[in-house]
Design an enzyme around this catalytic site. Structure first.
Site, mmCIF file in Angstrom:
data_model
loop_
_atom_site.group_PDB
_atom_site.id
_atom_site.type_symbol
_atom_site.label_atom_id
_atom_site.label_comp_id
_atom_site.label_asym_id
_atom_site.label_seq_id
_atom_site.Cartn_x
_atom_site.Cartn_y
_atom_site.Cartn_z
ATOM 1 N N LYS A 33 0.845 -1.196 0.000
ATOM 2 C CA LYS A 33 0.000 0.000 0.000
ATOM 3 C C LYS A 33 0.878 1.243 0.000
ATOM 4 O O LYS A 33 1.829 1.348 0.780
ATOM 5 C CB LYS A 33 -0.905 0.024 1.234
ATOM 6 C CG LYS A 33 -1.811 1.257 1.314
ATOM 7 C CD LYS A 33 -2.678 1.232 2.559
ATOM 8 C CE LYS A 33 -1.944 1.649 3.816
ATOM 9 N NZ LYS A 33 -1.656 3.117 3.857
ATOM 10 N N ASP A 60 -3.604 4.257 -1.765
ATOM 11 C CA ASP A 60 -4.522 4.636 -0.688
ATOM 12 C C ASP A 60 -4.530 6.158 -0.519
ATOM 13 O O ASP A 60 -3.975 6.687 0.438
ATOM 14 C CB ASP A 60 -4.067 3.934 0.602
ATOM 15 C CG ASP A 60 -4.934 4.276 1.801
ATOM 16 O OD1 ASP A 60 -6.125 4.602 1.609
ATOM 17 O OD2 ASP A 60 -4.405 4.205 2.933
ATOM 18 N N LYS A 62 -7.576 7.972 -0.904
ATOM 19 C CA LYS A 62 -8.897 8.326 -0.369
ATOM 20 C C LYS A 62 -9.471 9.574 -1.046
ATOM 21 O O LYS A 62 -9.810 10.561 -0.397
ATOM 22 C CB LYS A 62 -8.823 8.540 1.141
ATOM 23 C CG LYS A 62 -8.282 7.358 1.926
ATOM 24 C CD LYS A 62 -8.259 7.668 3.424
ATOM 25 C CE LYS A 62 -7.683 6.522 4.229
ATOM 26 N NZ LYS A 62 -6.222 6.359 4.026
ATOM 27 N N ASP A 65 -13.859 14.544 -3.587
ATOM 28 C CA ASP A 65 -13.984 15.841 -4.245
ATOM 29 C C ASP A 65 -15.237 15.783 -5.113
ATOM 30 O O ASP A 65 -16.025 14.844 -5.012
ATOM 31 C CB ASP A 65 -12.732 16.140 -5.077
ATOM 32 C CG ASP A 65 -12.409 17.622 -5.178
ATOM 33 O OD1 ASP A 65 -13.332 18.381 -5.545
ATOM 34 O OD2 ASP A 65 -11.265 18.018 -4.895
ATOM 35 N N THR A 119 -10.345 4.069 10.837
ATOM 36 C CA THR A 119 -10.250 3.230 12.028
ATOM 37 C C THR A 119 -9.702 3.979 13.240
ATOM 38 O O THR A 119 -9.680 3.446 14.340
ATOM 39 C CB THR A 119 -9.377 1.992 11.765
ATOM 40 O OG1 THR A 119 -8.097 2.413 11.295
ATOM 41 C CG2 THR A 119 -10.025 1.089 10.742
ATOM 42 N N ARG A 210 3.242 -1.493 10.647
ATOM 43 C CA ARG A 210 4.381 -1.564 11.553
ATOM 44 C C ARG A 210 4.743 -2.961 12.056
ATOM 45 O O ARG A 210 5.938 -3.245 12.239
ATOM 46 C CB ARG A 210 4.158 -0.599 12.718
ATOM 47 C CG ARG A 210 4.407 0.844 12.325
ATOM 48 C CD ARG A 210 3.831 1.842 13.312
ATOM 49 N NE ARG A 210 2.384 1.976 13.147
ATOM 50 C CZ ARG A 210 1.653 2.911 13.722
ATOM 51 N NH1 ARG A 210 2.233 3.802 14.498
ATOM 52 N NH2 ARG A 210 0.350 2.973 13.519
#
Length: 237
Positions: A33, A60, A62, A65, A119, A210
């Site tokens: 990603k 990614d 997002k 508009d 999230t 991570r």
């Protein structure tokens, strides 16, 4: 490539760091990603380099508009050879439909999914921004709007995956960030779940950052998560 459920989040500030990590991973065993920071600093070239290395890339960004702007941005992303990209479902059905229709005419169409609710947000956060109610209810509403627009799936917390699977059926993809192995820190995620539990709840793809990227041996960390998923899939439910 061989089907894999794991998407490694390359949340780095430079192309060199991202590509160095990517070179320690097997593109047949994970997807990757690229998010806002890396794309803003490194630009489209880092996506193209990852594609050349054989990775399926989830871009990614997002998009959110007016419909024509989002549709044009999605078409530009497709030109980079990405496997999947996303928009915010809160942009509305017309925006999502415009993006889907623009991509539908392409010879190699990437998957298009919608973000329901980040999230990092919970019920208290929703109240603070003037959207009182339960996060689960807002996720369900936005997921149903994305299905109305005929998108390929949604980004959602694994905690909402079971409900969304029942609402959306088997044909829509559920892509879940906020996934952490049991021995990992939560970081800035609030609505989290372990990989095996996320898959059991109905998730198709797991976005994991991570716990893999910060590991001394990223490929070994990836292998450990694969082993957890294999044990989970063999366990009677």
């Amino acid at each position: 490539m061989t089907e894999t459920r794991i998407i490694v989040a390359l949340d780095y500030a430079s192309a060199d760091a991202a590509l160095t990590l990517a070179d320690r991973l097997d593109p047949h065993r994970c997807r990757v990603k690229v998010g806002k920071e890396l794309f803003t600093r490194a630009g489209p070239a880092v996506v193209e380099q990852l594609v050349k290395r054989g990775f399926d890339v989830f871009l990614d960004l997002k998009y959110h508009d007016i419909p024509n702007t989002v549709a044009a941005a999605c078409a530009a992303a497709a030109d980079l050879g990405v496997w999947m990209l996303n928009v915010h479902a809160s942009g509305g059905v017309a925006m999502m439909q415009a993006a889907r229709e623009r991509l539908a005419s392409l010879p190699r169409r990437p998957l298009l999914i919608a973000v329901t609710l980040l999230t990092s947000l919970d019920d208290d956060d929703l109240t603070a921004i003037g959207c009182p109610g339960h996060a689960r209810e807002r996720v369900a509403l936005l997921a149903e709007l994305s299905a109305e627009a005929d998108l390929d799936g949604v980004v959602c917390s694994a905690r909402e995956a079971s409900d969304l699977r029942a609402r959306l059926g088997p044909e829509r993809l559920l892509v879940t960030p906020g996934v952490r192995p049991a021995d990992s820190a939560n970081g800035d995620q609030k609505r989290i779940m372990t990989p095996s539990r996320a898959i059991a709840a109905g998730a198709d793809h797991l976005v994991i950052g991570r716990p893999i990227t910060a590991a001394a041996d990223p490929q070994a960390a990836l292998s450990a998560i694969e082993a957890e998923l294999a044990v989970g899939s063999a366990t009677p439910r």
